[in-house]
Design a protein around this motif. Structure first.
Motif, PDB file in Angstrom:
ATOM      1  N   GLU A 207     -50.473  27.878 -51.390  1.00 40.33           N
ATOM      2  CA  GLU A 207     -49.296  28.751 -51.344  1.00 40.33           C
ATOM      3  C   GLU A 207     -48.072  27.988 -50.808  1.00 40.33           C
ATOM      4  N   SER A 208     -48.307  27.187 -49.803  1.00 42.90           N
ATOM      5  CA  SER A 208     -47.198  26.431 -49.205  1.00 42.90           C
ATOM      6  C   SER A 208     -46.769  25.277 -50.104  1.00 42.90           C
ATOM      7  N   LEU A 209     -47.711  24.765 -50.878  1.00 49.37           N
ATOM      8  CA  LEU A 209     -47.380  23.621 -51.737  1.00 49.37           C
ATOM      9  C   LEU A 209     -46.637  24.060 -52.989  1.00 49.37           C
ATOM     10  N   ALA A 210     -46.782  25.353 -53.324  1.00 46.66           N
ATOM     11  CA  ALA A 210     -46.266  25.828 -54.617  1.00 46.66           C
ATOM     12  C   ALA A 210     -44.769  26.077 -54.622  1.00 46.66           C
ATOM     13  N   GLY A 211     -44.135  26.085 -53.461  1.00 47.35           N
ATOM     14  CA  GLY A 211     -42.703  26.377 -53.428  1.00 47.35           C
ATOM     15  C   GLY A 211     -42.457  27.866 -53.420  1.00 47.35           C
ATOM     16  N   SER A 212     -41.157  28.228 -53.298  1.00 54.00           N
ATOM     17  CA  SER A 212     -40.854  29.656 -53.115  1.00 54.00           C
ATOM     18  C   SER A 212     -40.359  30.314 -54.383  1.00 54.00           C
TER      19      SER A 212
END
Ligand SMILES: Cc1ncc(C[n+]2csc(CCOP(=O)(O)OP(=O)(O)O)c2C)c(N)n1
Ligand SMILES: [Mg+2]
Length: 897
Positions: A493-498
């Motif tokens: 989730e954190s690696l995927a960007g916002s």
């Protein structure tokens, strides 16, 4: 006498009687005495309690009495007999005293100025020895035992005991304070970093030990309440100097102890009435001051002031005059009595009243001088310790009155005794005789060490006592702990960007923490710590998710209970919400960050705080954490001198990264994007807890919202080592390199666009996640090169990373210029640094960044200016660019503004 209705409800106490009430008072006392004699002291307490309550309800002002008479708290009649072999223990203690003194003495004779302390341990010896022989448990079954914070500069005594126990060799002891010789030596003070199988707690910076001890005791309860360790009768003991109680850290968190009912915590304050320069309270009484402070804070206070030889003297004093005389003496006088000897004591102390002289007429001057203070009497100390370990419901402090430099003859109780490192020949002989050390006179004069035969009664006794108590102490032994951290994919989730949504790195970090808390493998080991800033950092959802640790649960219905994110307190809550104390939070961080060694349990602390109130406020605690081989994540939130807007000079942090760089095991990062944080945290967990590396992390997180990109391919190594190319020049080869960190990376990207569009200059943009790491790597490489001139030169990572990249390097940061300047030796004249030196201001980001010359416009003009100086750009156009982009050229330097 009934309380009279007409009595003034706020009369002061004591009332100056207009008529003589002596007889009436005597009657009352007689009646009271009768009751206590017939029905026992507890009835007396009950009656007084009832009277006080009645008096208060009638409006009679009852003074709060925090001090008790200057006696031992435990009456002689209530003492239990000493369980050990007093004679043998005295022999052992004498040998330890000798070796502790000899160790320091001989070292200073051999190597003048090497230092060490002899008077502190001499005052502490009995307090420690009674503990070692009867109280300090090394283990409770499978569980580790008591945790002991030793007065740091009493280390020679602790070494001397370990030497007799056979744990330290003579060679090691002879190398006290010679750590860099061929044979291993002993560190000056308790440093787990230097003696990792011996010391657990760095204590020599005054105040740190007691503060950490309080939070350690609380953390023990936290682990028990959360089911991470079994509950045992284990204690935390903290040996504290009376001078050390001047440190706010020592006294600042006392009420946590009583609030949390920490009956697993025992302070022993070594009240030798002296600090380094002179008396602690020459004109007052430190014991009374501490008694009131600790009692007021809700602690169980046990005073150990007088030795057994005083008992009959006090008993013979029917008039109470002796107590009165003691109470009128200030500490400066008590010290003088010890320094000046028996005749002086007789004349100046007892000589004030003929009745007092009578009390001691059967004693010689020498016997008068030797009348013992409580902290030197094993019988009194034992009884105090026994009460302390059995006490329930609050922490205990033992105020033990001792003599600084006890047994050192002419150095005893002198103002200069703290700094005494050597004894004169004659004093050594006297010491040898007084403590009956069986070595020849000449050896005594050399300060030779002495250890009796292995099978001597003394050593056998010592070993047996320790065997009964579970083993030698102090010991810091590490048991292997099976641990598997999460895979990087679990941070997806954190690696995927916002996905275009503007969020801050703080928000990103908080959601990452939320995920981590859910992780079946590591979730319950995570310890979020916050000093009353949870809402500032958007952590309400975590409060709801895992609850705040509250040893008593939640005794009230929170007003916001109907709301989704209500304030949830639980007995097994996971968050340590410390209130407004960064020092206390750091102490919790320390307890959690070293739990792998103190409890054989891994916990992963994340201490999130206002970055400005971290290193510069509690830097010494961070240093001690590193010394203790602490592991965990310090999260410096609301980071950056211009990113934290509006708050101004006291809040805007532009230098925590500089301070972080001073701590050898601290790995500091200044990430721009959430995926960078994920990579760092993932790798940090792996290195600290899987690979058992003694390191910790400082990560800045900011509150500026912007879209978080997805992690580009192949950047992990660069993130961890400190730099990677984030965005190459759109067209053609770059003539300029732009380095950005944290949110200022966005300014670098905007500068890249302006340079290309307005001035036709191509630039690459790099995310520099850690100048600190890049510098350490470069220093290490350079050292290797220096030491191996005949081998092929190695390249620091920074030069490998930017290989082929041309032109000047403009490094912009929300931190001081010295952060990027750490790379000057390798980037040399190519490096132009823009940073936030100077005091902050309250304004918005746009104005702050313009003021500090780190906005995109300042980056562009810096690049053009530099290109012009390198004859790669027209100087006039460069000058004009300042005007075009609104960058002031004649304003005051923000560094001094
Ligand atoms: C933070 C800090 N400041 C100063 C010192 C230097 N120092 C070492 S011992 C000492 C005096 C300690 O007095 P006290 O606490 O009464 O201990 P004692 O030696 O009397 O038992 C001082 C000032 C220190 N170790 N730590
Ligand atoms: Mg002292």
């Amino acid at each position: 006498m009934a309380l009279h209705k007409s009595m003034n409800p706020v009369i002061a106490f004591p009332v100056k009687p207009e008529v003589d009430h002596k007889e009436e008072v005597a009657e009352w006392i007689e009646a009271f005495n009768e009751l206590v004699d017939q029905e026992g002291p507890s009835r007396g307490t009950e009656l007084l309690g009832a009277l006080v309550e009645r008096a208060r309800s009638a409006g009679v002002d009852v003074p709060v009495q925090l001090n008790t008479p200057y006696f031992n708290s435990i009456p002689a009649a209530e003492e239990v007999p000493y369980p050990g072999d007093r004679k043998l223990e005295r022999r052992i203690k004498s040998l330890i005293r000798w070796n502790a003194m000899a160790m320091v003495h001989r070292q200073n004779k051999k190597d003048p100025g090497i230092g060490g302390h002899i008077s502190t341990y001499s005052s502490l010896a009995t307090l420690l020895e009674v503990g070692f022989n009867h109280f300090f448990h090394a283990n409770y079954g499978d569980e580790p035992g008591d945790l002991i914070y030793f007065q740091g500069h009493a280390s020679p005594g602790v070494y001397a005991r370990a030497f007799l126990e056979g744990r330290l060799s003579e060679e090691q002891v002879k190398n006290f304070r010679h750590e860099l010789r061929d044979t291993p030596g002993l560190s000056s003070y308790p440093h787990p970093w230097l003696m990792s199988d011996f010391w657990r707690f760095p204590t020599v910076s005054m105040g740190i030990g007691p503060l950490n001890a309080i939070y350690q005791a609380r953390f023990m309860r936290y682990l028990e309440n959360r089911g991470l360790i079994a509950a045992t009768p284990r204690k935390v003991w903290a040996f504290v100097g009376d001078g050390e109680t001047d440190e706010p850290e020592t006294m600042g968190s006392l009420t946590l102890g009583s609030r949390e009912k920490l009956d697993n915590l025992i302070f022993v304050v070594n009240c030798n009435l002296q600090r380094l320069d002179g008396p602690v309270r020459g004109n007052g009484k430190i014991v009374n001051e501490l008694e009131a402070a600790f009692r007021g804070a809700g602690w169980n206070v046990i005073k150990v002031l007088w030795g057994t030889d005083w008992d009959p003297i006090f008993a013979a004093d029917k008039s109470g005059l002796l107590l009165k005389r003691i109470e009128e003496c200030v500490d400066g006088e008590l010290q003088s009595f010890k320094a000046k000897g028996g005749a002086y004591i007789r004349k100046e102390f007892f000589g004030k009243h003929p009745e007092l002289l009578q009390l001691v007429e059967h004693l010689s001057d020498d016997e008068l001088h030797r009348l013992t203070r409580g902290g030197h009497d094993p019988q009194k100390v034992y009884n105090a310790y026994l009460r302390a370990v059995e006490h329930k419901g609050s922490p205990t402090v033992i105020l033990a009155q001792t003599v600084k430099g006890y047994g050192l003859g002419s150095a005893e109780a002198r103002n200069a005794t703290h700094s005494e490192k050597k004894l004169a020949d004659q004093a050594l002989s006297a010491f040898r005789t007084r403590f009956d050390i069986p070595i020849p006179e000449s050896a005594a004069r050399d300060g030779s060490l002495y250890r009796p035969a292995d099978d001597s009664e003394e050593l056998k006794y010592m070993r047996e006592r320790r065997r009964q108590l579970g083993g030698f102490m102090p010991t810091r032994e590490l048991k292997p702990i099976e641990f598997q951290g999460p895979a990087l994919e679990e941070f997806s989730e954190s690696l995927a960007g916002s996905k275009g949504r503007a969020v801050s790195t703080t928000m990103g970090y908080v959601s990452m923490l939320r995920q981590l808390l859910k992780d079946p493998k590591v979730g319950k080991r995570v310890v979020p710590i916050i000093p009353d800033e949870g809402r500032t950092f958007g952590m309400e959802s975590i409060i709801r998710q895992v609850g705040i640790y509250a040893s008593q649960g939640q005794l009230y219905k929170p007003h916001d209970q109907d709301m989704l994110l209500y304030y949830r307190e639980e007995k097994d809550g996971q968050i340590l919400e410390e209130g407004i104390t960064e020092a206390g939070s750091m102490a919790s961080f320390t307890a959690a960050g070293t739990s792998y060694s103190n409890y054989n349990v891994i916990t992963i602390p994340f201490f999130t705080y206002y970055s400005m109130f971290g290193f510069q406020r509690i830097g010494d605690l961070v240093w001690a954490f590193a010394d203790a081989r602490g592991r965990g994540f310090l999260m410096g939130a609301t980071a950056g001198r211009t990113t934290l807007l509006g708050e101004g000079l006291q809040h805007q942090d532009g230098h925590s990264l500089v301070l972080a760089s001073t701590v050898p095991t601290c790995h500091a990062y200044d990430p721009a994007y959430v995926y960078e944080i994920a990579v760092i945290v993932h790798d940090g967990i792996r290195r600290m807890y899987e690979l058992n590396e003694d390191r910790f992390y400082y990560i800045t997180v900011y509150n500026e919202d912007y879209p978080m990109p997805e992690m580009p391919k192949g950047v992990e190594e660069g993130i961890l080592r400190g730099i990677y190319k984030f965005r190459a020049a759109a067209k053609g080869k770059a003539a300029v390199q732009l380095f950005g960190s944290g949110p200022i990376l966005n300014e670098a990207i905007r500068a890249q666009e302006i340079l290309a569009e307005k001035y036709g200059v191509n630039a690459d943009v790099w995310s520099v996640t850690s100048y600190n790491e890049l510098r350490r790597d470069a220093l290490g490489t350079e050292r290797w090169n220096r030491l191996h001139p005949a081998e092929a030169e190695k390249k620091p990572y920074i030069l490998t990373a930017i290989e082929g990249a041309e032109g000047p390097i403009i490094a912009a940061t929300d931190y001081m210029k010295v952060v990027p300047d750490q790379l000057s030796p390798w980037l040399r004249e190519r490096l132009v640094t823009l940073g936030t030196d100077g005091f902050g201001r309250s304004d918005n980001r746009q104005h702050l960044r313009r003021h500090f010359e780190i906005n995109a416009e300042s980056i562009v003009t810096a690049a053009l200016s530099r290109l012009a100086r390198d004859s790669k750009f027209d100087a006039k156009k460069a000058q004009k660019a300042f005007e075009e982009l609104g960058v002031a050229t004649e304003g005051k330097d923000p560094a001094t503004a």
